[in-house]
Design an enzyme around this catalytic site. Sequence first.
Site, mmCIF file in Angstrom:
data_model
loop_
_atom_site.group_PDB
_atom_site.id
_atom_site.type_symbol
_atom_site.label_atom_id
_atom_site.label_comp_id
_atom_site.label_asym_id
_atom_site.label_seq_id
_atom_site.Cartn_x
_atom_site.Cartn_y
_atom_site.Cartn_z
ATOM 1 C CE LYS A 14 31.507 49.801 8.667
ATOM 2 N NZ LYS A 14 30.656 50.993 8.385
ATOM 3 N N GLY A 15 26.929 47.863 6.890
ATOM 4 C CA GLY A 15 26.506 47.339 5.604
ATOM 5 C C GLY A 15 25.106 47.717 5.175
ATOM 6 N N GLY A 43 28.620 56.244 4.066
ATOM 7 C CA GLY A 43 27.373 56.494 4.795
ATOM 8 C C GLY A 43 27.258 57.959 5.182
ATOM 9 C CB SER A 44 24.343 59.853 6.419
ATOM 10 O OG SER A 44 24.041 59.054 7.555
ATOM 11 C CB THR A 45 28.093 59.009 10.356
ATOM 12 O OG1 THR A 45 26.756 58.633 10.676
ATOM 13 C CG2 THR A 45 28.739 59.672 11.562
ATOM 14 C CD GLU A 91 31.299 50.247 5.017
ATOM 15 O OE1 GLU A 91 30.748 49.264 5.561
ATOM 16 O OE2 GLU A 91 30.766 51.367 4.939
ATOM 17 N N GLY A 136 24.392 50.412 4.228
ATOM 18 C CA GLY A 136 24.624 51.266 3.050
ATOM 19 C C GLY A 136 25.162 50.434 1.889
HETATM 20 O O1 DER Z 1 26.690 50.751 5.363
HETATM 21 C C1 DER Z 1 27.569 51.040 6.157
HETATM 22 O O2 DER Z 1 28.422 50.236 6.589
HETATM 23 C C2 DER Z 1 27.544 52.425 6.771
HETATM 24 O O3 DER Z 1 28.821 52.772 7.254
HETATM 25 C C3 DER Z 1 26.563 52.383 7.927
HETATM 26 O O4 DER Z 1 26.970 51.387 8.754
HETATM 27 C C4 DER Z 1 26.449 53.706 8.647
HETATM 28 O O5 DER Z 1 25.692 54.526 7.848
HETATM 29 P P1 DER Z 1 25.127 55.916 8.416
HETATM 30 O O6 DER Z 1 26.340 56.679 8.901
HETATM 31 O O7 DER Z 1 24.503 56.532 7.201
HETATM 32 O O8 DER Z 1 24.155 55.612 9.504
#
Ligand code: DER
Length: 237
Positions: A98-99, A29-31, A107, A101
């Site tokens: 989560k999920g 994900g972006s973080t 994960e 993404g």
């Molecule tokens: O899809 C996922 O599990 C990602 O980790 C999501 O939960 C967080 O995505 P983000 O950092 O882009 O908001």
Amino acid sequence: LTQDELKKIAAYKAVEFVESNMVLGLGTGSTAKHAIDRIGELLKQGKLTNIIGIPTSTKTHEQALSLNIPLSDIDTHPVLDLAIDGADEVDPDMNLVKGRGGSLLREKMIEGCCKKFVVIVDESKLVDYVGGSGLALPVEVVPFCWKFTANKLEELFCDAGCVAKLRINADGNKNAPYVTDNGNYIIDLYFKKDIGDLKAAGDAMLRFAGVVEHGMFIDMATTLIVASEMGVTVRHK
Ligand code: DER
């Protein structure tokens, strides 16, 4: 500060927990992307050495490869020192959604075998209860008769006003279902009310043969890092 700058602040804070010789779960994900970039930078500077990364998606695998982070998997390393990952929602007990993404299965497998699981979010992810953001609770299902499984999930949570939707590919053919790294589909569940006991809800979903895994990460996070305009906070379970 933009949301992405807050994500970067939380990510960099989490990387302070990384020590040389660790086996790390690399989130998706972006973080998490910022945390992985930072780990790659520290390796390049020689400030971190002998790190092994376990990627939670093909996307993260590619990012880590481009940063020359040595990679392995949980067949080889069944116990990890630390995982760093983002979340879509965090409730007051540090339970996660989560999920969104699409990587929840890998994960959950990888973050389930870590001694420490550090979750990194900007403050927008904090909710009063799971499903409270009105956004999706993702459920990975087998493609075979996915409609049957979607209907069973809607029925299960009918008291919470649940609506189940098959996730469609963002790009390309607009009617093609999104396919996960594991060749499965995702049913996104939307709730109008609190689903109550998360453990019971999760166990009930997993009893459906067509359900592979759900996006509630209950009692898994050990540390929560939240970045906001006021600064960054670190909370241990
Ligand atoms: O899809 C996922 O599990 C990602 O980790 C999501 O939960 C967080 O995505 P983000 O950092 O882009 O908001």
